[in-house]
Design a protein around this motif. Structure first.
Motif, PDB file in Angstrom:
ATOM      1  N   UNK A 153      64.651  44.830  36.187  1.00 54.85           N
ATOM      2  CA  UNK A 153      64.206  46.177  35.839  1.00 54.85           C
ATOM      3  C   UNK A 153      62.980  46.712  36.610  1.00 54.85           C
ATOM      4  N   UNK A 154      61.944  45.718  36.669  1.00 54.83           N
ATOM      5  CA  UNK A 154      60.806  46.014  37.291  1.00 54.83           C
ATOM      6  C   UNK A 154      61.024  46.458  38.750  1.00 54.83           C
ATOM      7  N   UNK A 185      55.022  45.375  47.053  1.00 51.36           N
ATOM      8  CA  UNK A 185      55.437  45.120  45.776  1.00 51.36           C
ATOM      9  C   UNK A 185      56.732  45.057  45.503  1.00 51.36           C
ATOM     10  N   UNK A 186      57.689  45.779  46.116  1.00 53.46           N
ATOM     11  CA  UNK A 186      59.214  45.764  46.222  1.00 53.46           C
ATOM     12  C   UNK A 186      59.828  44.624  46.849  1.00 53.46           C
ATOM     13  N   UNK A 187      59.128  44.229  48.034  1.00 55.06           N
ATOM     14  CA  UNK A 187      59.382  43.100  48.551  1.00 55.06           C
ATOM     15  C   UNK A 187      59.002  41.831  47.785  1.00 55.06           C
ATOM     16  N   UNK A 221      62.496  53.216  42.403  1.00 54.94           N
ATOM     17  CA  UNK A 221      62.560  54.393  41.980  1.00 54.94           C
ATOM     18  C   UNK A 221      61.499  55.278  42.341  1.00 54.94           C
ATOM     19  N   UNK A 222      60.315  54.513  42.212  1.00 51.35           N
ATOM     20  CA  UNK A 222      58.894  55.334  42.494  1.00 51.35           C
ATOM     21  C   UNK A 222      58.730  55.231  44.153  1.00 51.35           C
ATOM     22  N   UNK A 246      60.988  37.285  43.794  1.00 55.63           N
ATOM     23  CA  UNK A 246      60.851  36.837  42.653  1.00 55.63           C
ATOM     24  C   UNK A 246      62.030  36.998  41.943  1.00 55.63           C
ATOM     25  N   UNK A 247      62.926  37.794  42.282  1.00 51.19           N
ATOM     26  CA  UNK A 247      64.238  38.184  41.450  1.00 51.19           C
ATOM     27  C   UNK A 247      65.328  37.162  42.342  1.00 51.19           C
TER      28      UNK A 247
END
Lengths: 285, 119
Positions: free
Chosen positions: A66-67, A225-227, A73-74, A232-233
């Motif tokens: 979700x994060x 932060x997306x990377x 999206x942002x 992490x995912x």
């Protein structure tokens, strides 16, 4: 005998799963945690502990996902904003080119000494995230600094002695002024490269690109932060996968051992009297 | 002010470079090396790639802005850059609008949901 025991255990597991797994959806996290802790002492609930662990790992993976989606999206929104600002800047620049002339706004007009007016501060956090933030210089002189530098009312009819005193000083002052004029300040506003009295549209283009620079720092932060979230995912999914395979292996081992025990039970002569008399084949084995 | 922070480098067509230089990102250092490259019709891919790599090697650069159509020319070099500093941002150009499906970061994010990741 073995089959009965297995069925009994399955029934117990299902009953316990109702207590351990389902309350997580209705109760707050802590409440379900206490339920699990209370049931810990019971040896028949061990399998349910494994179930709840798997459930928690799934929940954490869901949170990470979700994060990750939220950040994406942002990022998309910010990117759209940067792109529209850049396009606006080009449009204003084209308008300025139309009014000034085609060759007045081009790479040939760049100054020979260029110093940056904007810089980026990079902060690396312990969590691995990198934050970019821009800082622009406030000491830039604007193009519109036309007129007297001194503020307040000027006295035009000065007394003669004051004028005589100032004459000597003025000469030195004028020399300084010429030196200043000759020196090309590298930190000057880039608008001056294209002339002293530039059209408003060029100033608008500059403002649009300044905003785009500020936003691009935010986009860079979001990209990192997306990377990081992606990594992490990925790790979470891998852990979940390994746990699942471990669980499968343990259950397979348990099943194998149970079957072995069952076969032993059948072979032992002690249980021979349980078998019905009408099954000579089993007696034989 | 600017001495402590890092720079923003630009690789792009003339209008992109002019715009961002108007914004105040430009610098010519002591060795007269700029932090921008104006890509014209006769600029070779080798030159673009070398400039990009030199920007990556510089410690004083925090963000590299590059037109997406130029990024396409040196895609292998951009995909090979895995560090977070300097960050590489792909921006549109006048002739080529921004395409998210070509962006290296979004492609990596999209790759997250491929079958290989779930193995």
């Amino acid at each position: 005998m073995g089959r009965i025991r297995k069925a009994e255990e399955e029934r117990k597991m299902r009953a316990a799963a109702q207590f351990v797994v389902f309350p997580r959806t209705f109760l707050p996290f802590n409440a379900s945690f206490f339920v699990v802790n209370d049931l810990k002492d019971n040896p028949g609930i061990k399998a349910n502990m494994v179930l709840s662990e798997a459930d928690e790992s799934s929940a954490s993976v869901d949170e990470k996902l979700l994060l990750f989606m939220e950040q994406l999206q942002i990022l998309e929104e910010k990117r759209a904003a940067v792109n529209s600002l850049i396009e606006h800047g080009w449009f204003s620049m084209s308008k300025a080119r139309y009014s000034m002339g085609n060759k007045q706004v081009c790479a040939l007009q760049y100054a020979s000494d260029i110093e940056p007016l904007v810089c980026v501060h990079v902060r690396s956090h312990d969590s691995g995230e990198v934050e970019f933030c821009t800082e622009s210089g406030d000491d830039v002189r604007s193009v519109e600094n036309i007129g007297p530098q001194e503020e307040g009312i000027r006295r035009r009819n000065k007394p003669k002695d004051v004028v005589a005193e100032k004459e000597g000083g003025d000469e030195v002052g004028s020399e300084k002024a010429t030196v200043k004029k000759n020196e090309q300040d590298p930190r000057q506003d880039p608008l001056r490269w294209f002339g002293i009295l530039v059209p408003q549209s060029l100033k608008q283009a500059q403002a649009a690109f300044k905003q785009a620079i500020e936003l691009s720092a935010e986009v860079a932060t979001l990209q990192t932060s997306v990377l990081k979230s992606r990594q992490e995912l990925k790790d979470g999914l891998r852990q979940k996968q390994t746990r699942r395979t471990q669980r499968q292996q343990t259950s397979r081992h348990q099943l194998m051992s149970e079957r072995g025990a069952e076969l032993r039970d059948v072979n032992t002569p002690a249980c021979a009297h349980w078998l019905p008399a009408s099954s000579p084949s089993l007696h034989r084995c | 002010m600017a001495g402590r922070g890092k720079l923003i480098a630009v690789i792009g067509d003339e209008d992109t470079c002019t715009g961002f230089l108007l914004g105040g990102v430009g610098e010519l250092n002591k060795n007269r090396k700029p932090n921008f490259l104006v890509v014209e019709k006769d600029t070779s891919i080798t030159e673009i790639e070398e400039t990009f790599k030199s920007f990556l090697a510089r410690n004083d650069i925090g963000i590299i802005l590059i037109n997406q159509f130029i990024a396409e020319m040196i895609r292998h070099a951009i995909d090979g850059h895995m560090q977070s500093i300097p960050a590489v941002l792909e921006i549109p150009s006048k002739e080529h609008p921004y395409d998210a499906s070509k962006d290296s970061i979004l492609r990596r994010a999209k790759g997250m949901f491929s079958a290989e990741d779930f193995r």
